[in-house]
Motif scaffolding. Structure first.
Motif, mmCIF file in Angstrom:
data_model
loop_
_atom_site.group_PDB
_atom_site.id
_atom_site.type_symbol
_atom_site.label_atom_id
_atom_site.label_comp_id
_atom_site.label_asym_id
_atom_site.label_seq_id
_atom_site.Cartn_x
_atom_site.Cartn_y
_atom_site.Cartn_z
ATOM 1 N N SER A 219 37.700 59.098 49.749
ATOM 2 C CA SER A 219 37.074 60.420 49.833
ATOM 3 C C SER A 219 38.006 61.449 50.454
ATOM 4 O O SER A 219 37.805 62.655 50.277
ATOM 5 N N GLN A 220 39.024 61.000 51.188
ATOM 6 C CA GLN A 220 39.988 61.955 51.728
ATOM 7 C C GLN A 220 40.862 62.530 50.625
ATOM 8 O O GLN A 220 41.256 63.694 50.670
ATOM 9 N N GLN A 221 41.176 61.715 49.613
ATOM 10 C CA GLN A 221 42.044 62.164 48.524
ATOM 11 C C GLN A 221 41.254 62.902 47.446
ATOM 12 O O GLN A 221 41.701 63.934 46.936
ATOM 13 N N VAL A 222 40.112 62.347 47.061
ATOM 14 C CA VAL A 222 39.243 62.979 46.057
ATOM 15 C C VAL A 222 37.841 63.078 46.664
ATOM 16 O O VAL A 222 37.011 62.182 46.464
ATOM 17 N N PRO A 223 37.568 64.140 47.413
ATOM 18 C CA PRO A 223 36.283 64.230 48.126
ATOM 19 C C PRO A 223 35.060 64.311 47.220
ATOM 20 O O PRO A 223 33.971 63.907 47.621
ATOM 21 N N ILE A 224 35.221 64.829 45.981
ATOM 22 C CA ILE A 224 34.062 65.053 45.113
ATOM 23 C C ILE A 224 34.308 64.379 43.765
ATOM 24 O O ILE A 224 35.231 64.736 43.027
ATOM 25 N N LEU A 225 33.482 63.393 43.455
ATOM 26 C CA LEU A 225 33.565 62.691 42.174
ATOM 27 C C LEU A 225 32.260 62.900 41.422
ATOM 28 O O LEU A 225 31.180 62.631 41.946
ATOM 29 N N VAL A 226 32.361 63.385 40.180
ATOM 30 C CA VAL A 226 31.192 63.562 39.317
ATOM 31 C C VAL A 226 31.318 62.589 38.157
ATOM 32 O O VAL A 226 32.397 62.416 37.584
ATOM 33 N N GLY A 227 30.230 61.934 37.838
ATOM 34 C CA GLY A 227 30.218 61.027 36.695
ATOM 35 C C GLY A 227 28.942 61.172 35.902
ATOM 36 O O GLY A 227 27.899 61.532 36.457
ATOM 37 N N THR A 228 29.006 60.889 34.617
ATOM 38 C CA THR A 228 27.809 60.931 33.779
ATOM 39 C C THR A 228 27.404 59.517 33.391
ATOM 40 O O THR A 228 28.211 58.600 33.362
ATOM 41 N N LEU A 229 26.121 59.368 33.082
ATOM 42 C CA LEU A 229 25.554 58.072 32.733
ATOM 43 C C LEU A 229 25.283 57.951 31.238
ATOM 44 O O LEU A 229 24.940 56.873 30.758
ATOM 45 N N GLY A 230 25.436 59.037 30.499
ATOM 46 C CA GLY A 230 25.086 59.063 29.091
ATOM 47 C C GLY A 230 26.244 58.804 28.159
ATOM 48 O O GLY A 230 26.105 58.975 26.942
ATOM 49 N N LYS A 231 27.365 58.362 28.689
ATOM 50 C CA LYS A 231 28.515 58.061 27.831
ATOM 51 C C LYS A 231 28.742 56.548 27.837
ATOM 52 O O LYS A 231 28.042 55.818 27.159
ATOM 53 N N ALA A 232 29.688 56.040 28.611
ATOM 54 C CA ALA A 232 29.967 54.606 28.567
ATOM 55 C C ALA A 232 28.788 53.755 29.024
ATOM 56 O O ALA A 232 28.632 52.624 28.570
ATOM 57 N N LEU A 233 27.943 54.283 29.914
ATOM 58 C CA LEU A 233 26.798 53.505 30.382
ATOM 59 C C LEU A 233 25.620 53.549 29.407
ATOM 60 O O LEU A 233 24.669 52.782 29.552
#
Length: 381
Positions: A219-233
């Motif tokens: 989280s220090q390097q990439v504090p904000i991660l967004v992911g979607t559930l409607g593609k690979a999942l």
């Protein structure tokens, strides 16, 4: 002039302008039996019987809908379990569910940024990221695509104390990958936060399918991660992952989270099952990788106008709208759906077929696509 007449003229002019530019979009009802090389179901989990059964069971146990927003009484045990699983998968302290990826990006940027904030966007970022910046009122600059030197130049000139660098992980129209390491390094040098939208990476790349920004990125390097559930999942919805300070802030201030009904519990239950499959069955990703290698090798052999992507997104740049539409129509009549992407989604003169590969495809499916594309190349130059 009557108000109604003014509005009708406004809409008519907009329609005519877009149609004249051959940029008018039309919806087709997806037909059974069509080969799908247009969607984003990269691992074929949308039709996995286990995922389907989990959605039915979730609806049976919890109801067809959540019934309210998360902050009223729509936050169910299955939502909590899914957030915990997503946080563990991505190596983050916490995760927060949103109803769509678009809403996640709007919510994060609106909640974090303001007129005292500088946001730096890759020029090819998804529209939802650009719209989120506009909604926030922040000062927004766009650096040349994947150009760290240009980003550095823009950040050096900025006097804002709060800086935010925003990039797709895998770019949705070109299929290339952001240089996460360089973005993290430059962001830290300028005391900026980094936000990565890994919609097209999660489930497809990284250890256990954890994406471009897996657990090795703290989280220090990439504090904000967004992911979607409607593609690979293969389900629907999205999430934001980060530390507790970030997630608590979003729960309080992200309007697209606060003021909307929670994700249907059946979808959350199906997503938990899909997440288990992604982590336990690497063969889906391995099959997808073989498909990518085979498609690229054969497309280059046939002299198709292939991009450089090594991801499931394989663009074929046809440049002109008229040529693109002719190829797309030929493909459709041959029983194959491929995304026909035109401006304003892509820059002028960069219209392309956006081929997307899935683990659910067979080798014969890909051969049929290649054969039809080769016919288009010969007959519609």
């Amino acid at each position: 002039m009557p108000v109604s007449k003014a509005w009708r003229e406004r809409l008519t002019n907009a329609r005519d302008t877009r149609q004249c530019a051959q940029q008018w979009r039309a919806r087709r009802i997806k037909q059974p039996g069509q080969l799908d090389f247009a969607g984003n179901d990269y691992l074929g989990l949308a039709k996995d019987p286990r995922v389907q059964a989990a959605q039915v069971e979730g609806a049976r146990r919890f109801g067809a809908g959540a019934g309210a927003s998360h902050l009223v009484n729509g936050h169910l045990a299955v939502h909590e379990a899914l957030e915990e699983a997503l946080a563990a998968w991505t190596g983050r302290e916490r995760a927060l569910l949103f109803s769509t990826g678009y809403m996640a990006n709007l919510g994060v940027l609106q909640a974090l940024a303001g007129t005292d904030t500088a946001i730096f966007h890759d020029r090819l970022n998804h529209a939802s990221l650009l719209d989120g910046s506009a909604l926030s009122g922040a000062r927004s600059r766009r650096y040349h695509h994947n150009d760290i030197d240009d980003l550095t130049r823009l950040m050096t000139r900025s006097g804002c104390a709060c800086k935010l660098v925003v990039s797709d992980g895998i770019f949705s129209m070109d299929g290339d990958v952001a240089d996460i390491a360089a973005l993290a390094r430059v962001s830290q040098q300028h005391n900026a936060w980094l936000m990565i939208d890994d919609a097209h990476g999660l489930g497809v790349t990284g250890a256990n399918g954890s994406g471009c920004v897996g657990p090795h990125w703290g989280s220090q390097q990439v504090p904000i991660l967004v992911g979607t559930l409607g593609k690979a999942l293969g389900t629907a919805g999205a999430f934001v992952a980060g530390d507790s300070l970030l997630i608590d802030h979003l729960i309080q201030f992200a309007r697209s989270y606060v003021y909307t009904t929670a994700q249907p519990p059946g979808v959350a239950t199906a997503t938990l099952e899909a997440l288990t499959i992604v982590q336990r069955e690497p063969e889906h990703r391995e099959r997808l990788e073989r498909h990518i290698d085979y498609f690229r090798k054969e497309a280059l052999r046939l002299n198709l106008p292939l991009g450089k992507s090594r991801t499931p997104i394989q663009p074929l740049c046809l440049k002109s709208e008229s040529r693109l539409l002719l190829w797309a129509e030929r493909l459709h009549h041959a029983g194959i759906d491929v995304g026909a992407i035109r401006p304003p989604t892509v820059p002028k003169c960069e219209s392309r077929l956006r081929v997307t590969l899935s683990a659910s495809h067979s080798r014969s499916d890909i051969d049929q696509l290649l054969e039809t594309l080769n016919t288009c190349r010969r007959e519609v130059p």
